[in-house]
Design an enzyme around this catalytic site. Structure first.
Site, PDB file in Angstrom:
ATOM      1  N   CYS A  96       0.856  -1.182   0.000  1.00 48.44           N
ATOM      2  CA  CYS A  96       0.000   0.000   0.000  1.00 48.44           C
ATOM      3  C   CYS A  96       0.893   1.234   0.000  1.00 48.44           C
ATOM      4  O   CYS A  96       1.891   1.268   0.722  1.00 48.44           O
ATOM      5  CB  CYS A  96      -0.887  -0.040   1.242  1.00 48.44           C
ATOM      6  SG  CYS A  96      -1.933   1.401   1.449  1.00 48.44           S
ATOM      7  N   PRO A  97       0.567   2.261  -0.761  1.00 44.31           N
ATOM      8  CA  PRO A  97       1.442   3.429  -0.850  1.00 44.31           C
ATOM      9  C   PRO A  97       1.390   4.355   0.365  1.00 44.31           C
ATOM     10  O   PRO A  97       2.310   5.139   0.582  1.00 44.31           O
ATOM     11  CB  PRO A  97       0.932   4.169  -2.089  1.00 44.31           C
ATOM     12  CG  PRO A  97      -0.504   3.791  -2.179  1.00 44.31           C
ATOM     13  CD  PRO A  97      -0.579   2.376  -1.660  1.00 44.31           C
TER      14      PRO A  97
END
Length: 154
Positions: free
Chosen positions: A9-10
């Site tokens: 996930c960024p």
């Protein structure tokens, strides 16, 4: 069946962790072994070893960021988003089992669309897209985070 997975996930690690836990719980319920590497803004946690990858029957990449697939060369790979792993890990696992040549029950309707190519073509496994088009996130940038930010600054 032995599976390995990456969740990424960024924005941090919370969503990646939730996706990893759901993949682990679902794999156990279905009778499969799985080992998950979690990637977030601060880097990788529980990195997969070369031996674990070599022993794997298939790879699941549930990512909203770019993930290098080179180390999975020759291993069947299924690609989805973190949301797919959180909401329907069973479909991702079933797709991976099928891709590896195993038998699995029919995938649930509405399952994540998987990139079922074999890893190692040098491309990064990024978010699911339609023919290099926008990410499958509802399409309209006014939705979700952008809409909330717009409200805050309006």
């Amino acid at each position: 069946m032995k599976l390995v997975a990456i969740t990424s996930c960024p924005t941090g690690i919370a969503h990646s962790q939730m996706a990893a836990e759901n993949l682990e719980q679902t794999a156990e319920k279905l009778g499969h072994e799985i080992r998950v590497e979690i990637q977030g803004a601060m880097g990788a946690e529980d990195e997969l070893t070369a031996a674990e990858i070599d022993e794997a029957d298939a790879v699941i990449v549930a990512a909203d960021t770019s993930v290098n697939r080179d180390r999975f060369e020759g291993v069947p790979l299924v690609k989805g988003t973190v949301k797919d792993a959180v909401n329907d890990a069973e479909a991702l696992i079933e797709q991976a089992v099928e891709k590896a040549g195993g038998s699995a029950e029919t995938a649930a309707s509405g399952a994540a669309e998987a990139d079922t190519t074999t890893a190692g073509d040098g491309d990064d496994a990024g978010p699911a897209t339609d023919d290099d088009g926008p990410k499958k996130r509802g399409g309209d940038p006014e939705k979700g985070l952008f809409r909330r930010l717009k409200r805050l600054f309006s």
